[in-house]
Write an enzyme that holds these catalytic residues in place. Structure first.
Site, mmCIF file in Angstrom:
data_model
loop_
_atom_site.group_PDB
_atom_site.id
_atom_site.type_symbol
_atom_site.label_atom_id
_atom_site.label_comp_id
_atom_site.label_asym_id
_atom_site.label_seq_id
_atom_site.Cartn_x
_atom_site.Cartn_y
_atom_site.Cartn_z
ATOM 1 N N GLY A 1 -4.380 -4.608 -3.701
ATOM 2 C CA GLY A 1 -5.389 -3.603 -4.042
ATOM 3 C C GLY A 1 -4.663 -2.340 -4.427
ATOM 4 O O GLY A 1 -3.984 -1.731 -3.602
ATOM 5 N N HIS A 2 -4.716 -1.977 -5.697
ATOM 6 C CA HIS A 2 -3.968 -0.826 -6.192
ATOM 7 C C HIS A 2 -4.956 0.234 -6.674
ATOM 8 O O HIS A 2 -5.763 -0.026 -7.569
ATOM 9 C CB HIS A 2 -3.031 -1.252 -7.335
ATOM 10 C CG HIS A 2 -2.018 -2.279 -6.891
ATOM 11 N ND1 HIS A 2 -1.162 -2.905 -7.741
ATOM 12 C CD2 HIS A 2 -1.721 -2.762 -5.659
ATOM 13 C CE1 HIS A 2 -0.388 -3.735 -7.066
ATOM 14 N NE2 HIS A 2 -0.712 -3.680 -5.794
ATOM 15 N N GLN B 1 2.247 -6.048 -2.826
ATOM 16 C CA GLN B 1 2.735 -6.108 -1.439
ATOM 17 C C GLN B 1 4.045 -5.312 -1.275
ATOM 18 O O GLN B 1 4.242 -4.347 -1.997
ATOM 19 C CB GLN B 1 2.886 -7.570 -0.988
ATOM 20 C CG GLN B 1 1.554 -8.311 -0.832
ATOM 21 C CD GLN B 1 1.064 -9.020 -2.074
ATOM 22 O OE1 GLN B 1 1.818 -9.747 -2.709
ATOM 23 N NE2 GLN B 1 -0.191 -8.841 -2.434
ATOM 24 N N ASP C 1 0.808 -1.225 0.000
ATOM 25 C CA ASP C 1 0.000 0.000 0.000
ATOM 26 C C ASP C 1 0.840 1.275 0.000
ATOM 27 O O ASP C 1 0.423 2.309 0.533
ATOM 28 C CB ASP C 1 -0.973 0.021 1.205
ATOM 29 C CG ASP C 1 -1.906 -1.164 1.195
ATOM 30 O OD1 ASP C 1 -2.247 -1.634 0.099
ATOM 31 O OD2 ASP C 1 -2.291 -1.618 2.292
ATOM 32 N N LYS D 1 2.076 1.897 -5.131
ATOM 33 C CA LYS D 1 2.647 1.271 -6.344
ATOM 34 C C LYS D 1 1.736 1.499 -7.547
ATOM 35 O O LYS D 1 2.203 1.721 -8.658
ATOM 36 C CB LYS D 1 2.847 -0.246 -6.124
ATOM 37 C CG LYS D 1 3.815 -0.585 -5.019
ATOM 38 C CD LYS D 1 3.878 -2.073 -4.774
ATOM 39 C CE LYS D 1 2.601 -2.652 -4.216
ATOM 40 N NZ LYS D 1 2.236 -2.225 -2.854
HETATM 41 P P1 GDP Z 1 -0.567 0.150 -3.560
HETATM 42 O O1 GDP Z 1 -1.177 -1.101 -3.040
HETATM 43 O O2 GDP Z 1 0.898 0.242 -3.257
HETATM 44 O O3 GDP Z 1 -0.868 0.411 -5.004
HETATM 45 O O4 GDP Z 1 -1.240 1.343 -2.740
HETATM 46 P P2 GDP Z 1 -2.825 1.523 -2.465
HETATM 47 O O5 GDP Z 1 -3.461 1.975 -3.720
HETATM 48 O O6 GDP Z 1 -3.388 0.337 -1.774
HETATM 49 O O7 GDP Z 1 -2.794 2.667 -1.371
HETATM 50 C C1 GDP Z 1 -2.212 3.911 -1.636
HETATM 51 C C2 GDP Z 1 -3.301 5.011 -1.504
HETATM 52 O O8 GDP Z 1 -2.680 6.276 -1.465
HETATM 53 C C3 GDP Z 1 -4.243 5.049 -2.688
HETATM 54 O O9 GDP Z 1 -5.511 5.421 -2.230
HETATM 55 C C4 GDP Z 1 -3.647 6.144 -3.589
HETATM 56 O O10 GDP Z 1 -4.631 6.798 -4.385
HETATM 57 C C5 GDP Z 1 -3.098 7.081 -2.563
HETATM 58 N N1 GDP Z 1 -1.879 7.819 -2.949
HETATM 59 C C6 GDP Z 1 -0.817 7.399 -3.686
HETATM 60 N N2 GDP Z 1 0.150 8.354 -3.714
HETATM 61 C C7 GDP Z 1 -0.315 9.372 -2.984
HETATM 62 C C8 GDP Z 1 0.234 10.643 -2.597
HETATM 63 O O11 GDP Z 1 1.354 11.003 -2.921
HETATM 64 N N3 GDP Z 1 -0.549 11.438 -1.791
HETATM 65 C C9 GDP Z 1 -1.792 11.060 -1.398
HETATM 66 N N4 GDP Z 1 -2.478 11.904 -0.621
HETATM 67 N N5 GDP Z 1 -2.323 9.889 -1.727
HETATM 68 C C10 GDP Z 1 -1.595 9.042 -2.497
HETATM 69 P P1 IMO Z 2 -0.785 -4.324 -2.128
HETATM 70 O O1 IMO Z 2 -0.324 -4.920 -3.433
HETATM 71 C C1 IMO Z 2 -0.974 -4.579 2.207
HETATM 72 C C2 IMO Z 2 -0.965 -8.603 3.963
HETATM 73 C C3 IMO Z 2 -2.188 -9.079 4.708
HETATM 74 C C4 IMO Z 2 -1.532 -9.991 5.714
HETATM 75 C C5 IMO Z 2 -0.420 -10.641 4.911
HETATM 76 C C6 IMO Z 2 -0.780 -11.992 4.328
HETATM 77 O O2 IMO Z 2 -2.086 -3.610 -2.210
HETATM 78 O O3 IMO Z 2 0.307 -3.530 -1.510
HETATM 79 P P2 IMO Z 2 -2.299 -12.829 2.345
HETATM 80 O O4 IMO Z 2 -3.743 -12.584 2.027
HETATM 81 O O5 IMO Z 2 -1.362 -12.402 1.284
HETATM 82 O O6 IMO Z 2 -2.044 -14.236 2.791
HETATM 83 O O7 IMO Z 2 -2.005 -11.915 3.627
HETATM 84 O O8 IMO Z 2 -0.116 -9.747 3.871
HETATM 85 N N1 IMO Z 2 -1.183 -8.143 2.575
HETATM 86 C C7 IMO Z 2 -1.130 -6.858 2.188
HETATM 87 N N2 IMO Z 2 -0.995 -5.731 2.903
HETATM 88 N N3 IMO Z 2 -1.055 -4.503 0.870
HETATM 89 C C8 IMO Z 2 -1.162 -5.633 0.126
HETATM 90 O O9 IMO Z 2 -1.098 -5.622 -1.220
HETATM 91 C C9 IMO Z 2 -1.247 -6.876 0.783
HETATM 92 N N4 IMO Z 2 -1.386 -8.156 0.370
HETATM 93 C C10 IMO Z 2 -1.329 -8.919 1.466
HETATM 94 O O10 IMO Z 2 -2.870 -8.016 5.325
HETATM 95 O O11 IMO Z 2 -0.918 -9.275 6.749
HETATM 96 MG MG MG Z 3 -2.776 -1.705 -1.848
#
Ligand code: GDP
Ligand code: IMO
Ligand code: MG
Length: 429
Positions: A45-46, A227, A18, A21
């Site tokens: 979840g991206h 991740q 999170d 990416k």
């Molecule tokens: P990922 O799993 O690494 O792709 O990250 P996620 O999408 O799960 O979580 C990142 C969250 O931060 C998302 O809701 C993005 O829209 C948001 N985000 C990404 N970069 C920035 C930033 O520089 N500033 C802010 N405020 N939000 C960001």
């Molecule tokens: P993105 O790609 C954050 C965490 C789960 C748990 C551990 C194992 O959005 O960054 P699993 O279901 O893989 O067996 O869970 O890994 N986890 C993540 N945490 N972002 C993710 O993906 C994750 N994918 C798995 O919360 O601790």
């Molecule tokens: Mg994510």
């Protein structure tokens, strides 16, 4: 052009997932011919925001929002066909037609994997990772047991039946041994998955060969990690990890593209820290401080909606990400969220039983005892869009100091600064 990727670029998570990416992948994907996932499944979840529209992607790479690049799901990814078909339809409903290829060798998440995931989590108790309950550990375990089902198998009924017989009874036995009841019916699963196979057949391909040929012709390939390093099954905080290798070195085995050809490896790190799931978290914040940061940063899971735990930036973790991934650079995200804090502590080492350590310990017992050692840097005030347009040097000095401190500590340049969730809220240094 500043954001033109070199021929092969990788984007990986440098913390607990999170990190942003999806946003950084989308930022570079316009210049790519192929955007490729190499591991994990719909536990990821991206979130990508384009022109104010929010897209939540789980299996399809974040390049899908451009018309040009082909989206590839590599062999190292584990695919829940129902989730994938749902995601294809979700994108179609939003007017996006995915140009998708799925590796014939990718393993398939079956309904019994999801039941097993629930049973396992209960059984593991204090050693569980708090899984997303998407069947990730059981599907990778079945792959290693060598009775896993691959995408190609659900298009071939004879071999599918042979494999399903073995894998179904194996998993049912375990689920029942854990004291769980199962309502799953093997024949129904067979019929359903053969239908999924028919739906997905047009997308299935030998993607290693496709990418090899594309690379030979000079196509630009972008790999999108899921991740982050602390969730890597080898290098992470085991067993509080996921069940795949998140590290860039796994691109080779997870796609069949040689690591020899990867020229640029970008680690994405958030300017603070978030964690969804269970594990020790040395820099974790609690109470009001945590709530303030969580709400300001909208730190709620994209996949499960769970509130994310939050804390101060941990450079022991990022240092490991730089080393193990061979990062050529870092993209630092969510700096905007730290605006307004008068002071910003950054953890650069741990104190474990009176001893200072600067690298992640393998020992879970040590990690449980690790206390953060902080350097406290001054904060900065509100950032304006004008500053983003003018570039890094127009940012407050204290913010520049924050960035430089990280670079010095982890020995890696920070070349991309993200100041908001949208494409244009990005500074290239
Ligand atoms: P990922 O799993 O690494 O792709 O990250 P996620 O999408 O799960 O979580 C990142 C969250 O931060 C998302 O809701 C993005 O829209 C948001 N985000 C990404 N970069 C920035 C930033 O520089 N500033 C802010 N405020 N939000 C960001
Ligand atoms: P993105 O790609 C954050 C965490 C789960 C748990 C551990 C194992 O959005 O960054 P699993 O279901 O893989 O067996 O869970 O890994 N986890 C993540 N945490 N972002 C993710 O993906 C994750 N994918 C798995 O919360 O601790
Ligand atoms: Mg994510």
């Amino acid at each position: 052009m500043a954001n033109k990727p070199s021929n092969i670029t990788a984007i990986v998570g440098a913390q607990w997932g999170d990190e942003g990416k999806g946003k950084i992948t989308d930022f570079f994907a316009g210049e790519a011919d192929f955007v490729v996932r190499f591991h994990g499944g719909n536990n990821a979840g991206h979130t990508v925001i384009v022109d104010g529209d929010i897209y939540k992607l789980h299996l399809i790479p974040s390049g899908v929002l451009y018309e040009h690049p082909v989206s590839v799901i590599g062999n190292g990814v584990v695919v829940d066909p129902a989730a994938l078909i749902k995601e294809i339809n979700y994108l179609r409903d939003k007017g996006v037609e995915p140009k998708l290829k799925i590796s014939d060798r990718a393993h398939v998440i079956m309904p019994y994997h999801i039941e097993m995931d629930v049973a396992l989590t209960k059984h593991q108790g204090s050693l569980a990772a708090g899984s997303t309950k998407r069947g990730i550990a059981p599907v990778y375990a079945d792959k290693m047991y060598r009775h896993g089902i691959r995408i190609i198998d659900i298009t071939e009924s004879d071999i599918f039946r042979e494999k399903l017989d073995k894998a179904f009874s194996f998993n049912q036995t375990l689920i029942k041994a854990f004291g769980h009841s199962s309502t799953l019916n093997k024949e129904e699963i067979f019929d359903q998955y053969i239908k999924y196979g028919e739906t997905l057949k047009p997308y299935i391909s030998d993607t290693s060969v496709d990418l090899y040929n594309a690379h030979k012709k000079g196509s630009a390939i972008l790999f999108e990690g899921a991740q982050g390093i602390s969730l890597d099954v080898d290098h992470g905080v085991y067993p509080h990890t996921t069940s795949s290798n998140t590290v860039a070195g796994h691109i080779a085995s997870g796609t069949g593209v040689s690591f020899r050809d990867i020229s640029r490896i970008i680690g994405v790190a958030k300017a603070y820290l978030s964690r969804v799931g269970q594990s020790p978290l040395p820099t974790e914040l609690n109470g009001q401080e945590a709530e303030t940061l969580r709400d300001k940063g909208s730190e709620y899971g994209t996949t499960t909606g769970r509130p994310r735990r939050v804390g101060w930036l941990d450079l022991v973790q990022v240092r490991q990400a730089v080393r193990t991934n061979g990062l050529t650079e870092i993209a630092l995200t969510k700096l905007d969220i730290l605006s307004g804090f008068s002071e910003l502590p950054i953890c650069h080492a741990y104190n474990v039983g009176g001893k200072q350590i600067t690298e992640m310990p393998a020992s879970l017992s040590q990690y449980r005892k690790a206390k953060p050692i902080y350097e406290t840097l001054p904060g900065w005030g509100n950032l304006t869009s004008d500053m983003i347009d003018k570039g890094f040097k127009a940012l407050p000095n204290t913010l520049q100091q924050y960035v430089k401190y990280i670079e010095d500590q982890v020995d890696c340049p920070i070349t991309i600064i993200s100041m908001g969730p949208q494409r244009h809220e990005t500074i290239i240094r």
